[in-house]
Motif scaffolding. Sequence first.
Motif, short mmCIF file in Angstrom:
data_model
loop_
_atom_site.label_atom_id
_atom_site.label_comp_id
_atom_site.label_asym_id
_atom_site.label_seq_id
_atom_site.Cartn_x
_atom_site.Cartn_y
_atom_site.Cartn_z
N TYR A 129 -0.59 9.53 6.98
CA TYR A 129 0.80 9.54 6.59
C TYR A 129 1.66 10.10 7.72
O TYR A 129 1.27 11.04 8.40
N ALA A 130 2.83 9.52 7.92
CA ALA A 130 3.82 10.02 8.89
C ALA A 130 5.14 10.21 8.16
O ALA A 130 5.43 9.52 7.16
N GLN A 131 5.97 11.11 8.63
CA GLN A 131 7.26 11.38 7.99
C GLN A 131 8.09 10.10 7.82
O GLN A 131 8.81 9.96 6.84
N ALA A 163 -1.50 -0.28 4.93
CA ALA A 163 -0.43 -1.25 5.19
C ALA A 163 -1.02 -2.63 5.43
O ALA A 163 -2.13 -2.77 5.95
N ILE A 164 -0.27 -3.61 5.01
CA ILE A 164 -0.58 -5.00 5.34
C ILE A 164 0.62 -5.52 6.12
O ILE A 164 1.75 -5.48 5.63
N ASP A 165 0.35 -5.98 7.33
CA ASP A 165 1.42 -6.45 8.21
C ASP A 165 2.57 -5.46 8.28
O ASP A 165 3.73 -5.81 8.14
N SER A 166 2.26 -4.20 8.45
CA SER A 166 3.18 -3.07 8.59
C SER A 166 3.96 -2.71 7.32
O SER A 166 4.80 -1.82 7.35
N GLU A 167 3.70 -3.36 6.18
CA GLU A 167 4.32 -2.97 4.91
C GLU A 167 3.36 -2.07 4.16
O GLU A 167 2.21 -2.44 3.90
N LEU A 168 3.83 -0.87 3.79
CA LEU A 168 2.96 0.05 3.07
C LEU A 168 2.66 -0.49 1.68
O LEU A 168 3.56 -0.89 0.95
N VAL A 169 1.38 -0.52 1.35
CA VAL A 169 0.94 -1.05 0.06
C VAL A 169 0.10 -0.06 -0.72
O VAL A 169 -0.27 -0.32 -1.87
N GLY A 170 -0.21 1.08 -0.13
CA GLY A 170 -1.02 2.06 -0.84
C GLY A 170 -0.98 3.42 -0.17
O GLY A 170 -0.62 3.55 1.00
N LEU A 171 -1.33 4.43 -0.95
CA LEU A 171 -1.44 5.78 -0.40
C LEU A 171 -2.51 6.52 -1.17
O LEU A 171 -2.81 6.19 -2.32
N ARG A 172 -3.11 7.49 -0.53
CA ARG A 172 -4.10 8.34 -1.17
C ARG A 172 -4.11 9.68 -0.46
O ARG A 172 -3.77 9.78 0.72
#
Length: 81
Positions: free
Chosen positions: A8-10, A61-70
């Motif tokens: 994760y980044a700010q 990310a998929i193609d630079s779009e965030l799709v998940g986090l954990r």
Amino acid sequence: MAFTNREYAQADLEACRGLWRSLVQRHRDIYSDPSISGADPGIEFDQHLSHPALVKLWVAAIDSELVGLRGLLVEHGESEL
């Protein structure tokens, strides 16, 4: 389609708030409880970031779009992913 997994980044804050809102909505639907996580679940993500047991947070990310986090929380000799 390019899949990436990274820390994760700010700069991910707003996208992760959106993902958190989606997660909260899913829980509200599953448990039939619209009160889960308060009036603005996205802000709850900010509280998660400052949780003392949070060791690491990653995004997908998929193609630079965030799709998940954990995240990894370690507390009282136990860990939760």
